[in-house]
Motif scaffolding. Structure first.
Motif, PDB file in Angstrom:
ATOM      1  N   GLU A  57       4.386  -7.904   2.313  1.00  0.00           N
ATOM      2  CA  GLU A  57       3.379  -7.857   3.370  1.00  0.00           C
ATOM      3  C   GLU A  57       2.119  -8.569   2.921  1.00  0.00           C
ATOM      4  OE1 GLU A  57       2.781  -3.819   4.517  1.00  0.00           O
ATOM      5  OE2 GLU A  57       4.216  -3.958   6.169  1.00  0.00           O
ATOM      6  N   THR A  58       1.680  -8.251   1.734  1.00  0.00           N
ATOM      7  CA  THR A  58       0.447  -8.888   1.260  1.00  0.00           C
ATOM      8  C   THR A  58       0.668 -10.381   1.073  1.00  0.00           C
ATOM      9  OG1 THR A  58       1.106  -7.883  -0.818  1.00  0.00           O
ATOM     10  CG2 THR A  58      -0.937  -7.087   0.166  1.00  0.00           C
ATOM     11  N   SER A 113       5.435  -3.713   0.686  1.00  0.00           N
ATOM     12  CA  SER A 113       3.986  -3.971   0.665  1.00  0.00           C
ATOM     13  C   SER A 113       3.675  -5.269  -0.091  1.00  0.00           C
ATOM     14  CB  SER A 113       3.208  -2.794   0.086  1.00  0.00           C
ATOM     15  OG  SER A 113       3.945  -2.129  -0.869  1.00  0.00           O
ATOM     16  N   LYS A 114       4.539  -5.585  -1.073  1.00  0.00           N
ATOM     17  CA  LYS A 114       4.331  -6.857  -1.776  1.00  0.00           C
ATOM     18  C   LYS A 114       4.504  -8.015  -0.797  1.00  0.00           C
ATOM     19  CE  LYS A 114       6.477  -6.558  -5.774  1.00  0.00           C
ATOM     20  NZ  LYS A 114       7.721  -6.809  -6.524  1.00  0.00           N
ATOM     21  N   CYS A 120       3.545   7.520  -4.579  1.00  0.00           N
ATOM     22  CA  CYS A 120       2.906   6.449  -3.835  1.00  0.00           C
ATOM     23  C   CYS A 120       1.384   6.537  -3.941  1.00  0.00           C
ATOM     24  CB  CYS A 120       3.283   6.599  -2.376  1.00  0.00           C
ATOM     25  SG  CYS A 120       4.194   5.244  -1.734  1.00  0.00           S
ATOM     26  N   GLU A 124       7.535  -0.527  -2.183  1.00  0.00           N
ATOM     27  CA  GLU A 124       6.684  -1.477  -2.901  1.00  0.00           C
ATOM     28  C   GLU A 124       7.052  -2.910  -2.556  1.00  0.00           C
ATOM     29  OE1 GLU A 124       6.926  -0.189  -6.912  1.00  0.00           O
ATOM     30  OE2 GLU A 124       5.295   1.259  -6.603  1.00  0.00           O
ATOM     31  N   VAL A 159       3.338  -7.988   8.360  1.00  0.00           N
ATOM     32  CA  VAL A 159       2.546  -6.762   8.486  1.00  0.00           C
ATOM     33  C   VAL A 159       2.371  -6.409   9.956  1.00  0.00           C
ATOM     34  CG1 VAL A 159       0.417  -5.632   7.825  1.00  0.00           C
ATOM     35  CG2 VAL A 159       1.286  -7.509   6.458  1.00  0.00           C
ATOM     36  N   LYS A 173       1.854   3.763   6.358  1.00  0.00           N
ATOM     37  CA  LYS A 173       2.614   3.772   5.113  1.00  0.00           C
ATOM     38  C   LYS A 173       3.524   5.005   5.041  1.00  0.00           C
ATOM     39  CE  LYS A 173       2.435   2.744   0.329  1.00  0.00           C
ATOM     40  NZ  LYS A 173       1.705   1.976  -0.671  1.00  0.00           N
ATOM     41  N   THR A 192       6.491   4.183   6.774  1.00  0.00           N
ATOM     42  CA  THR A 192       7.335   3.293   5.973  1.00  0.00           C
ATOM     43  C   THR A 192       8.173   4.095   4.991  1.00  0.00           C
ATOM     44  OG1 THR A 192       5.561   1.685   6.118  1.00  0.00           O
ATOM     45  CG2 THR A 192       7.295   1.237   4.530  1.00  0.00           C
ATOM     46  N   GLY A 250      -2.453   0.914   0.562  1.00  0.00           N
ATOM     47  CA  GLY A 250      -1.581   0.908   1.727  1.00  0.00           C
ATOM     48  C   GLY A 250      -1.244  -0.493   2.195  1.00  0.00           C
ATOM     49  N   GLY A 251      -1.806  -1.480   1.610  1.00  0.00           N
ATOM     50  CA  GLY A 251      -1.537  -2.830   2.034  1.00  0.00           C
ATOM     51  C   GLY A 251      -2.335  -3.212   3.268  1.00  0.00           C
ATOM     52  N   ASN A 298      -3.218   6.887   5.604  1.00  0.00           N
ATOM     53  CA  ASN A 298      -2.160   5.889   5.441  1.00  0.00           C
ATOM     54  C   ASN A 298      -1.016   6.176   6.391  1.00  0.00           C
ATOM     55  OD1 ASN A 298      -3.026   4.195   3.068  1.00  0.00           O
ATOM     56  ND2 ASN A 298      -3.391   6.281   2.397  1.00  0.00           N
TER      57      ASN A 298
END
Lengths: 973, 170
Positions: free
Chosen positions: B147-148, B144-145, B99, B141, A100, B114, B117, A17-18, B111
Motif C-alpha cells: 500500500e505504501t 501495508s508495504k 500489530c 504487513e 490503498v 486496519k 484488514t 496503519g499505513g 485504525n
C-alpha cells in the motif's frame, strides 16, 4: 502539550496503519467518547454527517481526503446512522488504481451494501477486472468483496474468473478462491452445482492450507448428501492421520497442536460420514482413538479437538473402546473448574447418553452442580441434557426443576422454549393424569401467554376424554380434582388469558358434575372472573358460556335456578356489549334459562363435550321451511357458482357473503343496508350463509356450536330458536378457536383402564418413602438434598446400594405398576391393557395375577445387567473376527488400547488434578496477570510508550475506567 | 459458518461490527445493543458461551471474551466448535496486539480499516481462513508495504518519523 501529544499519536498511527487520519477524525472519536448521553452523541454524529455531506459536495476532493471521509462514514454507520448519501463515493473509490484507495473502497462497499443493492451493478465490472489483476493483493481484495457483494444474479458474471483462480500460483489466492466458491454455493447452489467437483480436486492440493479450506464447502455438501461422498472416507481418514502425526509443516501448529482447526473440521466430516454406517465407521476408529490419546488436554484448543472427537464417536457406529475414551474425557471436562469445559462436558454427555445411558450415572453430582450453577448458559445446557435423559421415572423431578427455573426467568424467548419443553415432557411421560394437570396448571399460571394455544386445547381435551382409559369413575375423579385445583387458583391475580379460558371451560363443563359445589358457588366464581378480566373479551365469552352451561345442567336435572344478582348484572352488561359475540352469548344465556328442562336436555346434554357432532351440510332439515318460503314468494337459492358470475344481485345478504368469499377489492358502491328482520330473511340466504362457513365453525367454543347445531338435527321446536341465533352469529363470530380437533375425534377410540388414580396414590407414597430412605443414607461430603435429587434423577447413586431397598422404593415406573397390580388385584388385566401405551415392555411379564413380592425387585436391574452383558458381548464380537479379517494390523494396534486405557485410568486422579491446575491457571490468569501487569509496567519493554498510550486514552475519554497501561499483556503470556 | 464479529467496549459502544450476512443499519444497532445487554449482565468467572438464539435466530451460538475495556464477540452456527471459536478470538486479539504493540481500545478505534484488514485475513466470507497469528501478521504487513509503495501521495512525510520519536521521548 496535550495538543502535541495528540498529534504525535496521530502521526504514530499514520505510520502504523499505513494511512493517517486528520485531526477532525480524532476530534470526532474524542467527542463521541466524551459524550455524556446518547442524545449528545446523536447530536455530534448528526453534525458530523452534515459536515461530510457538505465536504463531499465540494468539487475536486483530493483522494487522500476522500479516503478519510469514507472511513469516517463507515464509522458513522457503525454507530447506527444512515450514510447512504455517500455510497456512490465508496463505489467510485473501488475504481481507483491506487491499492490503498481501492481497498478502502471495497471495504466500505462491502460493509455498506447488501448484495441486491442497485449500486452493485456498478462494481461488478471492476471486480471482474480486479480478479484478473497481476497483483495478487488486488485479486485477494476483490475476492473478499465478492463474498459479500455477489448474489445469485451476479454470480455468472464473476464465476469464470474465480474458477480460474483455483489454479493460481499463490496458495493464498487459491484458498480464497475456494472459499469464495463456497460462498457462491451457499448463496445460490444451482449456479455452481457443476463446479462441485472442483472441491474434491482441491482436496489434493499441495498446500495444506488450501486443503483445509476445501473442508468447509465439503462439510456443507456432505451435510446435504452423505452418500455421494462415502468414497472420500479413506482420504479424510488418511489426511486426519497425517495431520495428527504431525506430517504438516510446523507453521500449521497452533499451541503445539498440529493444525487443530483442520482436525476439527475433519472430525465433523467423519461424524457425518460415519453416522449409521458401520463399514465407514470402522475405518475411522483407529485414527479417532489415536487423537484421543495424543491430544493435549491442557490447552483450550486441545479440548476443542477432544470435544469434537466425542461428537464424532457419538455420531458414528458405536465402538465400546472409543466410547470409554470419550467417557473419560467427559469426566475430565465435568470435573474441571472451567465453566467452559463444564459446558462442553454437559453437551458431550448429552450426545453420548443416547448411546450409553449408563454413563450419566457416574456424573450425576457434577450434573446437579451444573444445574445449580449461577451461570445461566451452563444451567440451560444442563436442562437440555436433562430433557434428553427424561424417562417416566424421573419426569416429575425434571419437570419440577424446569418449572422452577421457568418461573425465575425474565427472558421471554427462553421462557417460551422451556415451557414448551415442560409441556412436551409432561405429555410424553406423565406418570398420572393428576400430575399432568397440576403441571399444566403451573405452566399456564406462569407462562400461559407464551405457550401455544393448542396446549390449552389439549388439556381441555384430556380433561374431557380422560387419559384414554375406559373407566368413568377415574375420569370423573380426574375432573373433580381439576375443578378443585382451578377453584383454588381462580382467585389469584393476573392469570394469563389462555389459562382462564381453560379454567372457565372446565368449571362450566364439570363444575357441578360431582355435586360437591353448588351452581351458585361456581357461577359466582365465574362472574368474578368475568368482572376481574373485563377487558379480555375471550375470557368473558368463556365465562358466560360456562355460566350458561351450569344453569342448563341445573335446569335439566330438575332444580330451580335463581340467577345470582351479579350474574344478572353481568348478563345485562354483556347484552349491551360492543362485541356481538358477547351479546349473542348473553342472549343465549337468557334464552336458555327461559326454556324447560326437556328442551335443555336436548340442546345441552351434560358431559357431551366429547360426543361427535354430525353436521348436516345439506341442511336438509330446512327443506320444509324453504318450501314454505318459496311458496310465499321468496326467491329460490342460487348456488355459489351460478352466483359468482352474476354481478347484479338484489339480495344484499348473499352479495355480502359472496364478497367476503372473494376478498377482492370491490369498485361499485355499497347498497344501503336494509333493515333486517330475521323471519323475513329469504331462507336461501340463510342456507347459503351457513354453507359458506367452514365446517369447524369460527365461534369461540364448541359449546355454542353444539347448542346451535345439535337441536336442529332432532328437535323441531328448538330449530326455530337455532335459526335466529345462527343468523346473528355466523356473520360476525370471530374465528378464534375452532374446536375441530375435539369434535372430530371419537371418544370410542380411547380406552380407559381401571384404578388409574389408585396408581397415583401408591406411587406418591412410594416416592415419599424413598425420599426418607435417601435422606437417611450416609453421605460423606455431599449434601443430602443433592443426593436425593441425584437419586431421583438418575435412579440412585449406585446400583448395589439401591438393591436392598428396591422391593419397596423402586423408582422405576414398571415396579409401581406391578405393585399396583398387586394391590388392586382384580385390575391386573387392566394393567395389561395399559402396557399398550407404556414404554416399558417388560411389564407384560408381571401382568399375570401371580405377581409376588420378589418379582418387582428383580426387574429393572436384571434388565440393565442383561443389557450390559449384551453390549459387552456384541462389542467383543465387533472387535473380534469381523474387524480382524479386514484389517489385521489395525486390530493389532487396537489391542494395545486396553492396556493404556487401564493405566491412564489408574493414574487418573493425579493426572486430572494436574490438568485442572494447569487449566485453571491458564484460564483464570486474566485477573492475576492484570495485577502483574501493573507491577511489571516499570520493567516492560517500552514503559513510556504504554504510559503515554494510557494517558492519551484517558485524555481521549475513550476508556475512562482503565487503569492498566498494558491492557493486553495477559495475552502474551 | 461465522455470522458476525463484534467488538464492543464496556460501555456498549461498538468498536467493530462485521456481519457476514447483510444486516440493515438499524438491525445491526439492535443486535449490538442486545448483545451488549446480555454481556454486561454476565458475572465474572462464568463460561464464555451464550445461547444467542433469542438475538440472532435459530441455530446460533455466541462466544465472547472480555479484554480490558473491550468485549470481543463471535457469533456462529452449529458447524463451528465453541472452544475453537474462543481460540479464534484469542488469535484475533494476539494479532492485533502484535500489530499495535500493546493494543488498547484507542488503537482499535483509530485504525478502523486496519482492524478490518486483520480480520479479513483470519475470517473470509464467514469461514476460518488462517489461525496462525504470525501468518496473519505477515499477510497484513505485506499489504501495508504494498500500500505504501503504491501510494502516490505520501501520507506521512519522511521527516515526520523523526518527529515521532521525539514525541515519544518527551
Amino acid at each position: 502539550m496535550e495538543q502535541l501529544k495528540t498529534i504525535g499519536r496521530e502521526l504514530a498511527m499514520g505510520s502504523q496503519g499505513g494511512f493517517g487520519q486528520s485531526k477532525e477524525f480524532l476530534d470526532l472519536v474524542k467527542s463521541i467518547g466524551e459524550a455524556r448521553s446518547k442524545a449528545e452523541e446523536e447530536r455530534i454524529v448528526l453534525h458530523e454527517i452534515e459536515t461530510l455531506k457538505r465536504r463531499l459536495s465540494e468539487p475536486d476532493i483530493p483522494k487522500r481526503k476522500m479516503k478519510e471521509y469514507i472511513i469516517r462514514l463507515v464509522y458513522v454507520e457503525m454507530l447506527g446512522h444512515d450514510a447512504s448519501f455517500a455510497y456512490i463515493h465508496a463505489v467510485k473509490m473501488t475504481h481507483d488504481d491506487n491499492l490503498v484507495l481501492k481497498r478502502t473502497g471495497y471495504l466500505a462497499v462491502s460493509l455498506f451494501l447488501n448484495d441486491d443493492h442497485d449500486l452493485i451493478i456498478l462494481i461488478v465490472n471492476t471486480i471482474q477486472k480486479d480478479l484478473k489483476s497481476d497483483n495478487y493483493l488486488v485479486v485477494c481484495t476483490a475476492l473478499n468483496a465478492v463474498c459479500k457483494l455477489i448474489n445469485d444474479e451476479t454470480v455468472p458474471a464473476v464465476l469464470p474468473q474465480v474458477v480460474e483462480l483455483l489454479g493460481h500460483q499463490k496458495e493464498a489466492v487459491r484458498k480464497k478462491a475456494i472459499m469464495a466458491l463456497h460462498r457462491f454455493y451457499q448463496k445460490s447452489p444451482s449456479s455452481v452445482s457443476h463446479l462441485v467437483s472442483n472441491f474434491r480436486k482441491r482436496l489434493c492440493d499441495n498446500d495444506p492450507g488450501v486443503m483445509g479450506a476445501t473442508l468447509c464447502p465439503l462439510f456443507d455438501l456432505i451435510t446435504i448428501d452423505v452418500n455421494t461422498y462415502k468414497d472420500l472416507v479413506v482420504s479424510f481418514v488418511s489426511i486426519l492421520k497425517q495431520v495428527a502425526e504431525r506430517r504438516l509443516p510446523k507453521t500449521y501448529d497452533y499451541h503445539q497442536l498440529p493444525a487443530p482447526f483442520i482436525q476439527i473440521r475433519l472430525l465433523k466430516i467423519l461424524a457425518l460420514l460415519g453416522s449409521g454406517d458401520k463399514q465407514s465407521s470402522e475405518k475411522m476408529y483407529m485414527v479417532v482413538g489415536d487423537i484421543f490419546k495424543k491430544c493435549d488436554s491442557t490447552s483450550n484448543i486441545g479440548n476443542a479437538v477432544l470435544y469434537e472427537c466425542i461428537c464424532c464417536v457419538s455420531a458414528i457406529h458405536p465402538n465400546p473402546k472409543l466410547l470409554e475414551q470419550a467417557a473419560q474425557v467427559i469426566s475430565r471436562f465435568l470435573k474441571s473448574d472451567s465453566h467452559n469445559l463444564k459446558y462442553m462436558g454437559i453437551d458431550a454427555l448429552g450426545r453420548l447418553i443416547k448411546i450409553s445411558p449408563e454413563i450419566a450415572e457416574q456424573h450425576q453430582l457434577a450434573v446437579i452442580d451444573c444445574l445449580e450453577d449461577p451461570d445461566d448458559t451452563l444451567k440451560r445446557k444442563t436442562f437440555e441434557l436433562l430433557y434428553k435423559m427424561t424417562k417416566s421415572s424421573n419426569v416429575e423431578v425434571i419437570v419440577d426443576r424446569m418449572i422452577d427455573y421457568m418461573i425465575s426467568l425474565n427472558d421471554n424467548h427462553y421462557k417460551t422454549y422451556i415451557a414448551s419443553r415442560c409441556v412436551e415432557l409432561a405429555e410424553q411421560f406423565a406418570p398420572s393424569n393428576q400430575w399432568f394437570i397440576q403441571t399444566m396448571n403451573k405452566v399456564f399460571e406462569h407462562a400461559g401467554d407464551l405457550v401455544n394455544v393448542k396446549v390449552a386445547h389439549n388439556l381441555m381435551k384430556l380433561i374431557a376424554e380422560g387419559f384414554g382409559e375406559d373407566d368413568d369413575t377415574a375420569d370423573s375423579q380426574l375432573r373433580s380434582s381439576a375443578v378443585e385445583s382451578y377453584l383454588r387458583i381462580i382467585g389469584e391475580p393476573k392469570l394469563p388469558s389462555v389459562f382462564l379460558q381453560v379454567i372457565c371451560w372446565v368449571l362450566g363443563e364439570y363444575g357441578t358434575a360431582d355435586g360437591k359445589y353448588s351452581a351458585s358457588y361456581i357461577t359466582g366464581k365465574l362472574c368474578d372472573v368475568a368482572e376481574a378480566y373485563s377487558n379480555d373479551e375471550t375470557v368473558k365469552a368463556y365465562a358466560v358460556t360456562a355460566i350458561m352451561k351450569i344453569y342448563a345442567f341445573e335446569i335439566s336435572s330438575g332444580r330451580k335456578v335463581d340467577m345470582l344478582p351479579e350474574c344478572q348484572s353481568l348478563v345485562e352488561e354483556l347484552s349491551a356489549s360492543h362485541s356481538t359475540d358477547l351479546q349473542q352469548r348473553a342472549y343465549e344465556l337468557q334464552a336458555v334459562i327461559g326454556i324447560d328442562a326437556h328442551a335443555i336436555e336436548s340442546i345441552m346434554p351434560s358431559d357431551a363435550s366429547c360426543e361427535d357432532i354430525e353436521i348436516d351440510k345439506n341442511l336438509s332439515f330446512l327443506n320444509g321451511y324453504v318450501q314454505q318460503a318459496i311458496e310465499k314468494g321468496a326467491q329460490p337459492y342460487i348456488s355459489e357458482n351460478e352466483r359468482s358470475g352474476v354481478s347484479s344481485i338484489n339480495n344484499f345478504r348473499s352479495q355480502d357473503q359472496h364478497e367476503a368469499l372473494s376478498h377482492s377489492l370491490r369498485f361499485e358502491a355499497y347498497e344501503l343496508p336494509k333493515p333486517l328482520v330475521p323471519s323475513r330473511v329469504p331462507p336461501a340466504a340463510v342456507a347459503s350463509s351457513t354453507e359458506l362457513v367452514p365446517v369447524p365453525e369460527p365461534s369461540y367454543a364448541r359449546e355454542t356450536h353444539q347448542s346451535a347445531s345439535l337441536p336442529s338435527v332432532s328437535d323441531a321446536g328448538s330449530s326455530e330458536l337455532k335459526l335466529r341465533l345462527d343468523g346473528v352469529q355466523k356473520k360476525w363470530g370471530r374465528p378464534t378457536y375452532s374446536s375441530s380437533a375435539s369434535s372430530t375425534s371419537t371418544s370410542s377410540s380411547h380406552k380407559t383402564t381401571n384404578g388409574i388414580t389408585q396408581v397415583d396414590g401408591v406411587s406418591t407414597s412410594n416416592s415419599k418413602a424413598r425420599d426418607t430412605y435417601d435422606l437417611r443414607k450416609p453421605s460423606v461430603e455431599i449434601s443430602p438434598e443433592k443426593q436425593k435429587l441425584a437419586s431421583s434423577l438418575f435412579g440412585g447413586p449406585s446400583r448395589t446400594e439401591k438393591r436392598p431397598s428396591s422391593g419397596n422404593h423402586k423408582v422405576s415406573k414398571a415396579t409401581e405398576k406391578s405393585q399396583v397390580s398387586k394391590a388392586a388385584g382384580a385390575h391386573t388385566d387392566a394393567a395389561v391393557e395399559k402396557t399398550n401405551h407404556e414404554p416399558t415392555p417388560d411389564l407384560l411379564d408381571f401382568s399375570d395375577s401371580t405377581v409376588t413380592g420378589t418379582a418387582p425387585s428383580i426387574d429393572p436391574f436384571q434388565q440393565l445387567e442383561g443389557l450390559l452383558d449384551q453390549t459387552e458381548a456384541t462389542s467383543t464380537v465387533n472387535n473380534g473376527p469381523a474387524g480382524a479379517s479386514k484389517t489385521p494390523e489395525i486390530m493389532g494396534l487396537y489391542a494395545d488400547t486396553p492396556v493404556s486405557g487401564l493405566s491412564s485410568s489408574v493414574g487418573n486422579p493425579v493426572l486430572t488434578n494436574r490438568d485442572d491446575f494447569n487449566l485453571a491457571s491458564e484460564l483464570s490468569n486474566a485477573t492475576r496477570t492484570s495485577q502483574v501487569g501493573v507491577s511489571q509496567s516499570n520493567r516492560g519493554p517500552n514503559p513510556k510508550d504504554s504510559l503515554e498510550k494510557d494517558a492519551l486514552v484517558r485524555q481521549m475519554g475513550v476508556t475512562p475506567t482503565s487503569q492498566n497501561p498494558n491492557l493486553f499483556r495477559d495475552l502474551l503470556g | 459458518m461465522i455470522r458476525a464479529v463484534m467488538v464492543i467496549n464496556t460501555q456498549g459502544k461498538p468498536r467493530l461490527a462485521k456481519f457476514y450476512e447483510f444486516q440493515p443499519v438499524e438491525k445491526q444497532q439492535e443486535l449490538i445493543r442486545s448483545v451488549y445487554g446480555v454481556l454486561s449482565s454476565r458475572a465474572e468467572n462464568v463460561s464464555n458461551f451464550l445461547d444467542a438464539e433469542s438475538i440472532f435466530g435459530p441455530d446460533t451460538r455466541l462466544v465472547y471474551k472480555h479484554f480490558a475495556t473491550l468485549y470481543f464477540v463471535f457469533v456462529f452456527d452449529s458447524s463451528e466448535n465453541e472452544l475453537a471459536m474462543l481460540d479464534l478470538i484469542q488469535v484475533f486479539v494476539e494479532t492485533l496486539d502484535k500489530c499495535f504493540k500493546n493494543v488498547c481500545e484507542l488503537d482499535v478505534v483509530l485504525n478502523y480499516s486496519k482492524l478490518h484488514t486483520v480480520l479479513d485475513e483470519i475470517i473470509f466470507g464467514g469461514q476460518v481462513l488462517e489461525t496462525s497469528s504470525t501468518e496473519v501478521l505477515k499477510a497484513v504487513e505485506e499489504i501495508s508495504k504494498l500500500e505504501t509503495a503504491s501510494n502516490a501521495i505520501s501520507l506521512v512525510p519522511k521527516s515526520v518519523s523523526s518527529w515521532r520519536s521525539r514525541w515519544y521521548t518527551v
